[in-house]
Design an enzyme around this catalytic site. Structure first.
Site, PDB file in Angstrom:
ATOM      1  N   VAL A  28      85.870  67.815  -5.177  1.00  0.00           N
ATOM      2  CA  VAL A  28      85.241  69.099  -5.450  1.00  0.00           C
ATOM      3  C   VAL A  28      84.499  68.985  -6.777  1.00  0.00           C
ATOM      4  O   VAL A  28      85.051  68.513  -7.776  1.00  0.00           O
ATOM      5  CB  VAL A  28      86.277  70.237  -5.514  1.00  0.00           C
ATOM      6  CG1 VAL A  28      85.585  71.562  -5.830  1.00  0.00           C
ATOM      7  CG2 VAL A  28      87.035  70.346  -4.207  1.00  0.00           C
ATOM      8  N   ASP A 138      98.344  75.164   5.877  1.00  0.00           N
ATOM      9  CA  ASP A 138      98.663  74.394   4.674  1.00  0.00           C
ATOM     10  C   ASP A 138      98.801  75.306   3.464  1.00  0.00           C
ATOM     11  O   ASP A 138      98.362  74.967   2.364  1.00  0.00           O
ATOM     12  CB  ASP A 138      97.591  73.332   4.418  1.00  0.00           C
ATOM     13  CG  ASP A 138      98.040  72.295   3.379  1.00  0.00           C
ATOM     14  OD1 ASP A 138      99.257  72.057   3.275  1.00  0.00           O
ATOM     15  OD2 ASP A 138      97.176  71.745   2.675  1.00  0.00           O
TER      16      ASP A 138
END
Length: 644
Positions: A28, A138
């Site tokens: 990211v 998740d």
């Protein structure tokens, strides 16, 4: 390696500024959107190694689904596509703040109001995702981001991150369309539902379980299940019961939190909350400190398989009535008659199995033993206190067979009922109450006072068992009986002291029944009737210094006024109540002088937080901030060493 370079332009509009983080599937970056003049986050795949077709497909699906969502608690997606080297990317909103995982590294537990707010916002985001056909799969603290508020929220705005392991569960999907295969154990095992851990097909209820694991961690300071290996954790998720939370940590959480966690972490998905909306309703009840409502939402019998019973008296009228009502049934004889425990011959028979213990005192001593054990068990829930309660119940049962004085027999039965009630053996406790009431009704009018306390207890025990109609019937019947007792004593020739004592004792039962009926009427939407019951109950509790009961009734009064569109009166009612609690300077003086200890101060902080939550829930922002700050200062004060 397909690393992006600082200054590189992505898709002709995103200028890379910094690497924020990387993992097994990608990285990211922070970038700047030249056209919109704002920072963005760029998530790319394949930074570490080649991409499989399955990984590419999962990434593309994440981007497509996220871009279709528009919700304040789900991270926003601006665009997605492919880089020049066919590496997928997603351009998302750039968030300023920290993850819940970062927050949990602090030693101090989350304040109750913050804890509830975080999880309500997560539920709101999950509800939107589930409605769009998305399961997260998740959820973990790293994927819950606490972004700085834009000024319209509570100081932060929760954003759910990383739906990369999500899957569609809409009707009509074929096996080939389920990109996350049944046997693939995707997700973090410490937050994984039992069905996911065993490789079964999961639905939205798996997210509910994962979220409850996170809530457990926030409260307990540790994950619910841990082991040396991932397989060890997976085994525990499927087979082991939920570990109890340390008492000291639990005391800092909103009352009823453990009940909510236990419901959401049931092994059987059908026994959990069935949707994020259901869990949010339970969180709202937690926020309003309506433990009776929370209990009904959690199906209390099945939702609390391993937790100890810790229901705050501050939080709910029903819990207070249950304990105080049991006490009321014995207060007359044990407080005002001190006849020793004797048979008709005046002696305890020598063949009593527990003769040594019984000779150490009479019913007063037995009741004193109960009070000590009850306090230890209710506050600490330790095994020794539970064994003491069991021992006291056995001693009372043994003694019962030798008693000939009706009032003493009734007292003995109620001591047994109190012990069993504390141990959550509600039906046996109710049976003993019924036996005690029968003894009272078959006797002279002298036992009428005791009968009122017993009916009060029975009403609460029935309520705890879900027998609402029977509970209401007993409470209304009791109010009639109490009215007759008061009328008879007020018109009688008894000494003023006796009249005052009896009227006070039945007054407690009356106030408790009024509190119960106020809740019944409130639940039915009869707010005016609920108010009429709550006011005299609160007045009696205040006059007798029963602060827990008064607190509950004060909030009931305010809630009724809100529902009746009398917002100003409601605000004044709570404000007048709040002013009586004192200032931080008074608390500091009491703490420094030893008039109150850290535990007492924390209890008061819970009350102040209740006031804060009430003001916040009803739109009184300035007052909410005022009492939130007071609660914070009170908690900080408990960390100081008081001068002695």
């Amino acid at each position: 390696m397909n690393e992006l370079q600082i200054g590189q332009l992505v898709d002709g509009k995103y200028k890379i500024q910094a690497l924020l983080g990387s993992g097994a599937f990608g990285a990211v970056y922070k970038a700047y959107h030249n056209e919109l003049n704002r920072p963005v986050a760029i998530k790319v795949l394949g930074i570490r190694g080649d991409l499989s077709e399955d990984t590419r497909s999962r990434f593309s699906r994440e981007a497509r689904l996220l871009s279709s969502l528009s919700h304040p608690n789900v991270i926003g997606v601006y665009s997605y596509g492919l880089l020049e080297n066919a590496i997928p990317y997603i351009a998302m909103e750039y968030l300023d703040g920290k993850t819940l995982a970062d927050r949990l590294t602090d030693d101090e537990p989350l304040p109750p109001n913050v804890l509830i707010e975080i999880f309500m916002q997560v539920c709101s985001g999950l509800a939107a995702a589930h409605a769009a056909g998305i399961i997260h799969r998740d959820l973990k603290p790293e994927n819950i981001f606490l972004a700085h508020s834009d000024g319209s929220g509570p100081g932060f705005r929760v954003r759910i991150l990383d739906f990369g392991l999500s899957r569609q569960f809409a009707d009509g999907l074929t096996t080939s369309q389920r990109l996350t295969q049944t046997g693939a154990l995707l997700g973090s095992v410490q937050y994984m539902s039992p069905e996911a851990a065993s490789g079964q097909v999961v639905d939205r209820r798996a997210d509910i379980y994962s979220l409850a694991c996170i809530l457990y961690q926030c409260v307990a300071g540790r994950v619910p299940f841990d082991a040396d290996t991932p397989l060890g954790i997976l085994y525990k998720q499927q087979n082991e019961t939920l570990p109890q939370i340390d008492r000291n940590r639990l005391d800092l959480a909103p009352p009823g939190t453990e009940m909510l966690i236990a419901k959401a972490m049931q092994k059987d998905p059908s026994a959990r909350f069935q949707s994020a909306e259901e869990m949010m309703e339970a969180l709202k009840a937690l926020k309003l400190q309506d433990v009776q409502l929370l209990s009904s939402l959690c199906d209390a019998e099945g939702a609390n398989p391993t937790q100890g019973k810790r229901i705050s008296l501050i939080a709910v009228t029903a819990a207070f009535i249950l304990i105080a009502g049991i006490y009321a049934s014995v207060v007359y004889s044990t407080s005002h008659r001190s006849d020793s425990l004797k048979s008709e011959s005046g002696q305890i028979p020598a063949n009593s199995k527990h003769n040594t213990k019984i000779r150490s005192g009479d019913l007063l001593a037995l009741n004193a033993r109960f009070s000590k054990a009850h306090s230890a068990y209710f506050n600490l829930e330790n095994r020794a206190a539970a064994e003491d309660l069991r021992s006291i119940e056995r001693d009372a049962a043994d003694l019962q067979s030798y008693l000939r004085i009706k009032s003493k027999l009734v007292d003995c039965l109620m001591i047994r009922a109190k012990c069993l009630s504390d141990l959550d053996e509600i039906k046996p406790a109710l049976a003993l109450c019924e036996q005690a009431l029968k003894e009272c009704l078959n006797s002279s009018a002298e036992l009428a006072t005791q009968a009122t306390g017993i009916r009060t207890t029975m009403a609460q025990l029935n309520l705890q068992l879900g027998n609402k109609n029977e509970s209401e019937r007993l409470a209304r019947e009791n109010l009639v009986a109490i009215g007759e007792i008061v009328k008879a004593y007020e018109a009688g020739d008894d000494a003023a002291q006796i009249r005052s004592t009896v009227i006070t004792e039945v007054g407690l039962s009356r106030a408790l029944c009024q509190g119960l009926l106020s809740q019944v009427e409130y639940d039915r939407g009869n707010y005016k009737s609920a108010l009429e019951y709550a006011k005299p109950s609160a007045f009696f509790m205040e006059a007798r210094g029963i602060s827990d009961g008064e607190n509950s009734m004060r909030f009931m009064i305010a809630n009724c006024l809100i529902r009746m569109n009398q917002k100003e009166k409601a605000e004044k009612s709570v404000e007048d109540f709040a002013k009586r609690l004192g200032t931080i300077e008074q608390y500091r003086d009491e703490y420094a002088s030893g008039k109150t200890d850290a535990a007492g101060l924390l209890n008061r902080a819970h009350v102040v937080e209740s006031i804060y939550l009430w003001f916040a829930a009803n739109g009184f922002v300035d007052k909410a901030n005022q009492y939130n700050e007071l609660a914070r200062k009170m908690r900080e004060l408990t960390k100081e060493s008081p001068a002695r």
